[in-house]
Scaffold this motif. Structure first.
Motif, PDB file in Angstrom:
ATOM      1  N   PHE A 204      36.418  52.581  40.480  1.00 46.56           N
ATOM      2  CA  PHE A 204      36.185  51.201  40.909  1.00 46.56           C
ATOM      3  C   PHE A 204      36.601  50.198  39.845  1.00 46.56           C
ATOM      4  O   PHE A 204      36.981  49.065  40.171  1.00 46.56           O
ATOM      5  N   GLN A 205      36.548  50.593  38.567  1.00 43.13           N
ATOM      6  CA  GLN A 205      36.918  49.673  37.493  1.00 43.13           C
ATOM      7  C   GLN A 205      38.366  49.206  37.600  1.00 43.13           C
ATOM      8  O   GLN A 205      38.713  48.139  37.090  1.00 43.13           O
ATOM      9  N   LEU A 206      39.222  49.998  38.257  1.00 46.55           N
ATOM     10  CA  LEU A 206      40.628  49.612  38.407  1.00 46.55           C
ATOM     11  C   LEU A 206      40.853  48.718  39.621  1.00 46.55           C
ATOM     12  O   LEU A 206      41.883  48.044  39.702  1.00 46.55           O
ATOM     13  N   THR A 207      39.932  48.726  40.555  1.00 42.43           N
ATOM     14  CA  THR A 207      40.130  47.956  41.790  1.00 42.43           C
ATOM     15  C   THR A 207      39.233  46.726  41.886  1.00 42.43           C
ATOM     16  O   THR A 207      39.401  45.936  42.810  1.00 42.43           O
ATOM     17  N   MET A 208      38.304  46.542  40.951  1.00 44.13           N
ATOM     18  CA  MET A 208      37.374  45.425  41.119  1.00 44.13           C
ATOM     19  C   MET A 208      38.055  44.067  40.918  1.00 44.13           C
ATOM     20  O   MET A 208      37.692  43.089  41.574  1.00 44.13           O
ATOM     21  N   ILE A 209      39.055  43.997  40.030  1.00 43.52           N
ATOM     22  CA  ILE A 209      39.746  42.713  39.850  1.00 43.52           C
ATOM     23  C   ILE A 209      40.580  42.367  41.082  1.00 43.52           C
ATOM     24  O   ILE A 209      40.496  41.231  41.591  1.00 43.52           O
ATOM     25  N   PRO A 210      41.417  43.286  41.624  1.00 40.96           N
ATOM     26  CA  PRO A 210      42.103  42.942  42.886  1.00 40.96           C
ATOM     27  C   PRO A 210      41.133  42.632  44.021  1.00 40.96           C
ATOM     28  O   PRO A 210      41.398  41.721  44.827  1.00 40.96           O
TER      29      PRO A 210
ATOM     30  N   PHE B 152      38.167  41.308  43.719  1.00 39.64           N
ATOM     31  CA  PHE B 152      37.638  39.977  43.449  1.00 39.64           C
ATOM     32  C   PHE B 152      38.629  38.893  43.873  1.00 39.64           C
ATOM     33  O   PHE B 152      38.244  37.876  44.467  1.00 39.64           O
ATOM     34  N   LEU B 153      39.922  39.111  43.571  1.00 36.99           N
ATOM     35  CA  LEU B 153      40.924  38.110  43.942  1.00 36.99           C
ATOM     36  C   LEU B 153      41.054  37.990  45.454  1.00 36.99           C
ATOM     37  O   LEU B 153      41.220  36.884  45.991  1.00 36.99           O
ATOM     38  N   VAL B 154      40.962  39.110  46.160  1.00 34.98           N
ATOM     39  CA  VAL B 154      41.033  39.058  47.621  1.00 34.98           C
ATOM     40  C   VAL B 154      39.825  38.320  48.188  1.00 34.98           C
ATOM     41  O   VAL B 154      39.956  37.475  49.088  1.00 34.98           O
ATOM     42  N   MET B 155      38.639  38.624  47.671  1.00 34.45           N
ATOM     43  CA  MET B 155      37.435  37.938  48.160  1.00 34.45           C
ATOM     44  C   MET B 155      37.480  36.442  47.837  1.00 34.45           C
ATOM     45  O   MET B 155      37.010  35.621  48.622  1.00 34.45           O
ATOM     46  N   LYS B 156      38.053  36.111  46.676  1.00 30.48           N
ATOM     47  CA  LYS B 156      38.181  34.698  46.329  1.00 30.48           C
ATOM     48  C   LYS B 156      39.156  33.986  47.257  1.00 30.48           C
ATOM     49  O   LYS B 156      38.920  32.842  47.671  1.00 30.48           O
ATOM     50  N   ARG B 157      40.258  34.657  47.609  1.00 25.39           N
ATOM     51  CA  ARG B 157      41.224  34.072  48.532  1.00 25.39           C
ATOM     52  C   ARG B 157      40.596  33.870  49.917  1.00 25.39           C
ATOM     53  O   ARG B 157      40.924  32.894  50.610  1.00 25.39           O
ATOM     54  N   LEU B 158      39.693  34.765  50.304  1.00 32.58           N
ATOM     55  CA  LEU B 158      39.008  34.634  51.593  1.00 32.58           C
ATOM     56  C   LEU B 158      37.845  33.653  51.542  1.00 32.58           C
ATOM     57  O   LEU B 158      37.242  33.357  52.590  1.00 32.58           O
ATOM     58  N   GLY B 159      37.505  33.159  50.367  1.00 33.44           N
ATOM     59  CA  GLY B 159      36.401  32.209  50.246  1.00 33.44           C
ATOM     60  C   GLY B 159      35.032  32.846  50.380  1.00 33.44           C
ATOM     61  O   GLY B 159      34.086  32.172  50.793  1.00 33.44           O
ATOM     62  N   LEU B 160      34.902  34.112  50.009  1.00 30.31           N
ATOM     63  CA  LEU B 160      33.634  34.822  50.192  1.00 30.31           C
ATOM     64  C   LEU B 160      32.861  35.018  48.896  1.00 30.31           C
ATOM     65  O   LEU B 160      31.741  35.555  48.940  1.00 30.31           O
ATOM     66  N   ILE B 161      33.420  34.590  47.760  1.00 30.34           N
ATOM     67  CA  ILE B 161      32.716  34.778  46.498  1.00 30.34           C
ATOM     68  C   ILE B 161      31.408  33.999  46.511  1.00 30.34           C
ATOM     69  O   ILE B 161      31.327  32.888  47.036  1.00 30.34           O
ATOM     70  N   ASP B 162      30.374  34.577  45.923  1.00 31.42           N
ATOM     71  CA  ASP B 162      29.026  34.015  45.874  1.00 31.42           C
ATOM     72  C   ASP B 162      28.408  33.894  47.273  1.00 31.42           C
ATOM     73  O   ASP B 162      27.743  32.916  47.603  1.00 31.42           O
ATOM     74  N   SER B 163      28.658  34.919  48.090  1.00 33.76           N
ATOM     75  CA  SER B 163      28.034  35.015  49.411  1.00 33.76           C
ATOM     76  C   SER B 163      27.855  36.486  49.743  1.00 33.76           C
ATOM     77  O   SER B 163      28.457  37.358  49.120  1.00 33.76           O
ATOM     78  N   LEU B 164      27.019  36.749  50.734  1.00 33.69           N
ATOM     79  CA  LEU B 164      26.802  38.137  51.135  1.00 33.69           C
ATOM     80  C   LEU B 164      28.064  38.761  51.719  1.00 33.69           C
ATOM     81  O   LEU B 164      28.223  39.973  51.710  1.00 33.69           O
TER      82      LEU B 164
END
Length: 298
Positions: free
Chosen positions: A142-148, A150-162
């Motif tokens: 997971f340590q290799l995939t958490m940054i990608p 995170f970027l995908v979730m940020k692009r979807l506008g889901l960061i800091d939400s369930l």
């Protein structure tokens, strides 16, 4: 010259008691299997951390921090439970963890069953390559995939939400693989009989395959609930506001830089462990049956 008579064959005595099977004498002397003599101490060894957690949750902070440590509480102190349950955000954290975990379990059962059945019974162009690629992702930490991720979730506008916790857990390669292995062990004749009756593939999956796959479904549900409920790393990255904390992330707030209320930490962990323990005990029989019948099948 007389012919030599054949040696007489011994005739077993019908009245004699049957020969005792190997280990039968030990079973007569013990009211349980001799294996329990080795398994019981081993089980107690694995239960020591859980017992220590339970005892520490009813100790005071002074007893927990004492050296040498106390093995038994001098009196029952429930201040840790009162502190945890009195925290205004604790019910919210518990609800957040429950929402994320239940959603992940349901989605993995649905999508895992669809994907597993497709790989088990359908042959299409590139199916083997796609299956091998999917299984290869299980070897990526997971340590290799958490940054990608995170970027995908940020692009979807889901960061800091369930949603940032739910979307990456909607389906896992392990759920697809385990259900595929179990589906392969089911006889095709049952599905062919349903096809003759006019059922399509989805109806066959729903009416024939899934009712026979309860052990595998229970295993996927328990393991998904366990991994999602206990996850700390990804919520620590994706969640910033305490209103969206999960239970594991909320418990870290009880540990300060200069002071830690260990009784509250222990009490919170006891409350956190209980749902996982109850879920495993409820599906223990199906879990073991699924692992033994399909987990090692090629």
């Amino acid at each position: 010259m007389t012919a030599t008579s054949a040696p007489a064959r011994a005739v077993p005595d019908a009245t004699a008691p049957p020969a005792a099977p190997p280990g039968g004498r030990a079973r007569r002397l013990l009211p349980f299997s001799p294996w329990h003599l080795a398994l019981a101490p081993l089980a107690l060894l694995f239960a020591i951390p859980l017992v220590w957690l339970l005892l520490s949750s009813v100790m005071s902070d002074a007893e927990i921090n004492r050296f040498p440590p106390a093995l038994w509480p001098s009196h029952l102190d429930f201040s840790g439970y009162r502190y945890v349950l009195g925290n205004a955000m604790f019910p919210r954290w518990f609800a957040n963890s429950l929402i994320v975990s239940v959603t992940a379990v349901v989605s993995n059962l649905v999508f895992g069953a669809l994907g597993g059945y497709a790989f088990a019974r359908m042959r299409f162009a590139g199916s083997r390559v796609l299956l091998a690629t999917m299984l290869a992702t299980m070897a990526i930490p997971f340590q290799l995939t958490m940054i990608p991720t995170f970027l995908v979730m940020k692009r979807l506008g889901l960061i800091d939400s369930l949603g940032a916790l739910i979307v990456p857990s909607l389906v896992t390669p392990f759920a697809v693989f385990l259900l595929r292995q179990f589906f392969l062990s089911l006889p095709r004749e049952l599905e062919e009989a349903a096809w003759i009756d006019g059922c399509n593939r989805l109806r066959v999956l729903w009416s024939v395959v899934l009712p026979l796959s309860r052990p595998a479904l229970s295993t996927v549900a328990v393991l998904t609930f366990l991994s999602t409920w206990n996850d700390l790393t990804w919520p620590l990255i994706a969640i910033n506001h305490d209103a969206h904390y999960t239970l594991q992330l909320g418990l870290t707030t009880f540990q300060g830089q200069h002071h830690t209320k260990w009784s509250a930490v222990m009490a919170g962990n006891v409350i956190t462990v209980l749902p996982v323990l109850l879920a495993f005990l409820g599906a223990q029989k199906q879990f073991i049956q699924s692992i033994t019948s399909s987990g090692l099948k090629g």
